[in-house]
Design an enzyme around this catalytic site. Sequence first.
Site, PDB file in Angstrom:
ATOM      1  CG  ASP A 191      -2.309   0.637   0.865  1.00 17.09           C
ATOM      2  OD1 ASP A 191      -2.308   1.832   0.493  1.00 17.09           O
ATOM      3  OD2 ASP A 191      -3.340  -0.055   0.948  1.00 17.09           O
ATOM      4  CG  ASP A 219       2.050   6.353  -5.358  1.00 22.01           C
ATOM      5  OD1 ASP A 219       1.363   5.666  -6.156  1.00 22.01           O
ATOM      6  OD2 ASP A 219       1.876   7.564  -5.183  1.00 22.01           O
ATOM      7  CB  ALA A 234      -4.260  -0.490  -5.183  1.00 23.32           C
ATOM      8  CG  LEU A 269     -16.918  13.808 -19.299  1.00 27.40           C
ATOM      9  CD1 LEU A 269     -15.642  13.202 -18.732  1.00 27.40           C
ATOM     10  CD2 LEU A 269     -17.413  12.949 -20.465  1.00 27.40           C
ATOM     11  CE1 TYR A 329     -13.425   2.686  -8.911  1.00 30.10           C
ATOM     12  CE2 TYR A 329     -15.673   2.178  -9.574  1.00 30.10           C
ATOM     13  CZ  TYR A 329     -14.556   1.895  -8.811  1.00 30.10           C
ATOM     14  OH  TYR A 329     -14.569   0.820  -7.950  1.00 30.10           O
ATOM     15  CB  THR A 343     -15.662  -0.785   1.934  1.00 32.57           C
ATOM     16  OG1 THR A 343     -16.118  -0.062   0.795  1.00 32.57           O
ATOM     17  CG2 THR A 343     -15.473  -2.241   1.577  1.00 32.57           C
TER      18      THR A 343
END
Length: 476
Positions: A267, A290, A318, A326, A382, A417
């Site tokens: 991570d 990273d 990740a 947009l 995404y 989460t």
Amino acid sequence: MTDRYASFVQSAAGRALVKRLGLPDPPRLRRHHPGDPLLADPALLGAATGGRLAAQVTKILTAAGVELADPAAAAGWAGGAPAQDAPPARSHGDAPQRYGALLFDATGITDSTELRQLYDFFHPQARAVLPSGRVIVLGTPPQECPTPREATAQRALEGLVRSIGKEFGRGTTAQLVYVSSTASDDPTQSAGTITSLESTLRFLLSGRSAYVSGQVIRVGGGAASVPADWDRPLDGQVVLVTGAARGIGAALAKVLARDGAQVVALDVPAAGDALAAVANDIGGTAVQLDLTAPDAPTRLAEHLASRHGRVDVVVHNAGITRDKTLGRMDADRWDQVIDVNLSSQERINDVLLERELITAGGRIISVSSIAGIAGNRGQTNYATSKAGVIGLVDSLAPALRERGISVNAVAPGFIETRLTARIPLVVREAGRRMNSLAQGGLPVDVAETIGWLAWPASGAVSGNVVRVCGQSLLGA
Ligand code: NAD
């Protein structure tokens, strides 16, 4: 994050209210605990005339300790004389016979007129499946069928399975497994050997697949190897998990270690403390890196080479979101999301493959999202990255088949989460309930699915995108 509504409906007052008002009724799902039997209740097997998987499935279930509900039907399967019609639910005294699973080998169906055999098998059993039951239909991939009629009939199986997933309720899941004719049946012909289908059947029947439903899984011809202990199917495997400090990645590290893997948890440096806690908890190692740094692939490759000499499984978990519609999205949001969620995966794969650190029999597993399948307002960046992950699987899986490396993705739906806790209440509640199981999944559900894809026993499962979404209505 807890789903208070789901807890409430388990109470007596909650049950009464749900019944009276016709509210969503999320069932308590059966989840895996080490040592659990694969299936606590009997399974009923059926087959269309001429099915080719009968003996193999009987052997797998018997070896896995699953009780077969009807010995006569089971004997017919094993003897290569498959039952055309399964027996109707029988009575033991006053209690009707109930099943933990219904399995049907539909590979013998070569024409749409023969689809009637599905009705004949499932209709009498529609109410006989116990809570958290399993329905599995086995077919031949339509593109492998010798005639258009057979391909048409085999494609039709999807509609049946997806509808059963929506209809049976009480936590029952339904899946279609297309088994290639190249999938091996007992390659070594010796005791304790494995078939290509075994790991998939074991996963689907168990509590590991609690939040997977309405899926079409393809089992091909890759090599699979038998674990000494099915409760530790990853024994000795070196597994890299990116984004392991929290959420799905932390659950993943735990599940993979429980199943016997040596976990390399990675991570960003800013998450160093949480990462160290995860790694210490499971006896794994922590790598602070990273993934978007220009030297990340080579630093990672050097770490894996010096510490382990190889990596058996790479899990690209990740991921980040930087949501905006947009027209309002600045270029930075676009660039960061594509870079973390997609391009960094490609760069890392390239270096690990070039240096042959991912060994023969290795696994690459990426985390996509149903946003990458259905699209989502405010998530063009995404959804593009997550659809790209599916493209990565589609393009890399055939290319790596020769090297014995499988490539798959999971596409989570609504998982409880921190990421989903940030969604406004009304949208969050809708997201949670809009699936056949009427609840959000848990990080462990995604972790168990990735675990199955990672097993050495799952070498015949490649090029799949398996949704872990409780059969979400989105993009269905
Ligand atoms: P999370 O934000 O809780 O965890 C993601 C982890 O990735 C964090 O620990 C973060 O530090 C790490 N990370 C981010 N950028 C990194 C980088 N450049 N280098 C190294 N590590 C980095 O998210 P989560 O909910 O656990 O999601 C895990 C994966 O599942 C993501 O790919 C996400 O897109 C996907 N997913 C989640 C859901 C859901 O409902 N939670 C749904 C669909 C898909």
